[in-house]
Write an enzyme that holds these catalytic residues in place. Structure first.
Site, PDB file in Angstrom:
ATOM      1  CG  ASP A 133      -2.258   0.682   0.868  1.00 43.69           C
ATOM      2  OD1 ASP A 133      -2.287   1.827   0.472  1.00 43.69           O
ATOM      3  OD2 ASP A 133      -3.258  -0.182   1.032  1.00 43.69           O
ATOM      4  CG  HIS A 164      -4.199   1.955  -2.129  1.00 44.05           C
ATOM      5  ND1 HIS A 164      -4.501   2.399  -1.052  1.00 44.05           N
ATOM      6  CD2 HIS A 164      -5.737   2.316  -2.796  1.00 44.05           C
ATOM      7  CE1 HIS A 164      -5.783   2.872  -0.735  1.00 44.05           C
ATOM      8  NE2 HIS A 164      -6.319   2.606  -1.892  1.00 44.05           N
ATOM      9  CD  GLU A 194     -10.060   3.920  -1.062  1.00 43.73           C
ATOM     10  OE1 GLU A 194     -10.795   4.385  -0.256  1.00 43.73           O
ATOM     11  OE2 GLU A 194      -8.639   3.538  -0.561  1.00 43.73           O
TER      12      GLU A 194
HETATM   13  C1  TNX Z   1     -10.630   1.993   1.892  1.00 43.45           C
HETATM   14  S1  TNX Z   1     -11.245  -0.843   1.324  1.00 43.45           S
HETATM   15  C2  TNX Z   1      -9.595   1.188   1.561  1.00 43.45           C
HETATM   16  C3  TNX Z   1      -8.278   0.973   2.451  1.00 43.45           C
HETATM   17  C4  TNX Z   1      -8.461   1.686   3.856  1.00 43.45           C
HETATM   18  C5  TNX Z   1      -9.848   1.495   4.152  1.00 43.45           C
HETATM   19  C6  TNX Z   1      -9.951   1.889   5.657  1.00 43.45           C
HETATM   20  C7  TNX Z   1     -10.393  -0.521   0.242  1.00 43.45           C
HETATM   21  C8  TNX Z   1     -10.492  -1.340  -0.680  1.00 43.45           C
HETATM   22  N1  TNX Z   1      -9.577   0.553   0.374  1.00 43.45           N
HETATM   23  O1  TNX Z   1      -7.265   1.352   1.618  1.00 43.45           O
HETATM   24  O2  TNX Z   1      -7.540   1.129   4.743  1.00 43.45           O
HETATM   25  O3  TNX Z   1     -10.914   2.064   3.337  1.00 43.45           O
HETATM   26  O4  TNX Z   1     -11.259   1.678   6.295  1.00 43.45           O
END
Ligand code: TNX
Length: 505
Positions: free
Chosen positions: A157, A231, A294
């Site tokens: 990440d 990420h 994301e």
């Molecule tokens: C969203 S869930 C993210 C993570 C974060 C999380 C915190 C997801 C696929 N991505 O990078 O850690 O929320 O709740």
């Protein structure tokens, strides 16, 4: 007197007999011997007829996990159709024997047991806070104790990269370490100081193999995740040539979503191919997870080079760039005989190939678009990781109770709410077979220690285990809650720092 554990011939069964012997020695201080001859005090055998399994589960490498435990004055007989069934029965026996020393007592009984859902997972983020091999093994063993059969290992990440990839040494030297970590909650980040303490770590290939073997012995699959094309701030810090700006952003010290994404240059795909090869070499599980969550389109939109490549590749929108990554990763995984799984963003704008599985997480925000139903109708296998029910990084309290809890990402997911989940009810019967199962997420931004990980995981994971194993036929909350008290005593014996139950008011 030594207890004799016998097993029918078979490498796996003999190893499982040894595993059980280890539990008896460590947890019950009981001397045992294992033997291949029949007639031990405890006998393991693959004598149950296998039950048919949904095609998608079978294709993913899951087995029939039913087991039967028959306790008579002469013997404890554990039967199953597969070693995975034996693995579940061993954990039942381990629970039945919890706290017993010197003399072991098991009441006469016949237990016929089988799970409602196939994929029953716990996820752990080791990027935001690194957990060493001992902690990871312990996490897996406790998962197995609750009959979870899958460990989702979130290895990379923005805040740290934990997977070695041959030929890319800067992953270990640079991407695995950040200089400091944000103090406090991300929502106040502009004001937040950092702690000034370097944080990081990574696994060696041998350590990963060791963990895979450890999990396999317990009938637990490992799903590894390398999160791309977003990420990737840690990755781009080590290798700016994979990014869009040419700059080194620095391994991220705070939480939240980074702007960094991968570019479309050939060198980036050479690297990704090497990542796929590495994962396929280290992890036997059918699926390999390539994130997809994301990924902000800002860098792509601002990059003349990406816009030029979009024209060359016939990609209309910047979202198509993400789908292009999904398509390329699908090819690379398929070339290694594996399949890809990704977070629900991979099906938001595009339609991934039918063998690509989708992990639903945004159940209460973006899912008004019904990404789960979209996946199921198209035939893509679905794994449920619903934010509202399975994000164990949330507070275990709601409202003012949060003030009495350690810092968490937001609120709230009390154990009762986890227990009340009915994962399949939203889906029409004809689509349910496409749901492989479900899992809880332990995102670790606010989980810095092993003790804290215990606290966030348990007892919610006990409740989820019951939901996934027993299905909708499970007992009412009050009855479960009462038995949970006894189970927590078992967790005390294992040294689990679960969140204590609040007194009933
Ligand atoms: C969203 S869930 C993210 C993570 C974060 C999380 C915190 C997801 C696929 N991505 O990078 O850690 O929320 O709740």
């Amino acid at each position: 007197m030594r207890l004799r554990i016998s097993s029918a011939p078979g490498d796996k069964l003999a190893a499982q007999a040894a595993l059980l012997a280890g539990y008896l020695s460590e947890e019950n201080h009981f001397a045992t011997e294992t033997t291949l001859a029949d007639g031990g005090d405890i006998h393991l055998a693959l004598t149950l007829p296998p039950r048919p399994l949904a095609a998608k589960l079978k294709a993913a490498g899951f087995a029939d996990e039913a087991y039967r435990l028959t306790v008579t004055p002469e013997q404890i007989l554990l039967e199953a159709a597969s070693p995975d069934g034996v693995a579940r029965g061993i954990q039942s026996l381990r629970q039945l024997l919890s706290g017993q020393r010197a003399r072991l007592f098991v009441a006469g009984m016949v237990v016929d047991d089988a799970p409602a859902l196939g994929w029953r997972g716990l996820h752990l983020d080791v990027s935001r806070h690194f957990r060493d091999v001992a902690d990871v093994k312990r996490f897996i063993d406790l998962a197995a104790y609750h009959k979870f059969n899958l460990f989702h290992w979130h290895l990379t990440d923005d805040q740290g990269w934990r997977l070695p990839v041959e030929g890319y040494p800067r992953l270990m030297e640079v991407a695995a370490w950040r200089d400091a970590t944000m103090i406090g909650h991300n929502s106040t980040s502009s004001k937040n100081p950092t702690d000034g303490i370097p944080h990081g770590g990574a696994y060696t290939a041998d350590e990963i193999r060791e963990v895979v073997a450890y999990a396999a012995m317990r009938g637990v699959h490992i799903l590894p995740e390398v999160d791309v094309p977003g990420h990737v701030q840690a990755l781009v810090t080590a290798y700016p040539e994979f990014g869009n700006t040419g700059g080194r952003p620095g391994v991220r010290e705070g939480w939240g979503i980074s702007d960094n994404t991968l570019n479309l240059e050939p060198a980036t795909f050479v690297f990704l191919e090497k990542v796929v090869a590495t994962l396929a070499d280290l992890f036997p599980f059918h699926y390999l997870h390539f994130g997809g969550d994301e990924a902000k389109v800002g860098e792509w939109a601002a990059s003349p080079r990406i816009q030029e490549q979009k024209r060359e590749l016939g990609l209309a929108s910047d979202h198509d760039v993400q789908d292009y990554f999904t398509a390329r990763l699908h090819e690379l995984t398929r070339a290694r005989g594996r399949a890809m799984i990704g977070w629900d963003e991979i099906i938001e704008h595009g339609q991934p190939p039918v063998d690509t599985a989708v992990m639903l997480w945004r159940d209460s925000t973006i899912n008004q678009h019904h990404l789960d139903v979209k996946a199921l109708r198209a035939g893509n296998p679905l794994v449920l990781a619903n934010h509202s029910q399975t994000y164990f990084d949330a507070y275990q309290e709601t409202g003012a109770g949060i003030d009495f809890e350690p810092l968490a990402i937001g609120g709230g997911l009390p154990v009762e709410k986890v227990y009340g989940w009915r994962p399949l009810t939203d889906y029409p019967a004809e689509l349910r077979e496409g749901v492989l199962g479900a899992q809880a997420q332990l995102w670790a931004e606010y989980i810095p220690t092993r003790r804290h990980l215990d606290y966030m995981t348990y007892p919610r994971a006990c409740a989820l285990a019951q939901v996934l194993w027993t299905g909708d036929a499970r007992e009412a909350w009050d009855a479960f809650d009462e038995r949970l008290g006894g189970h927590l005593t078992r967790l005390d014996r294992l040294g689990v720092a679960y969140r204590p139950r609040q007194p009933k008011t």
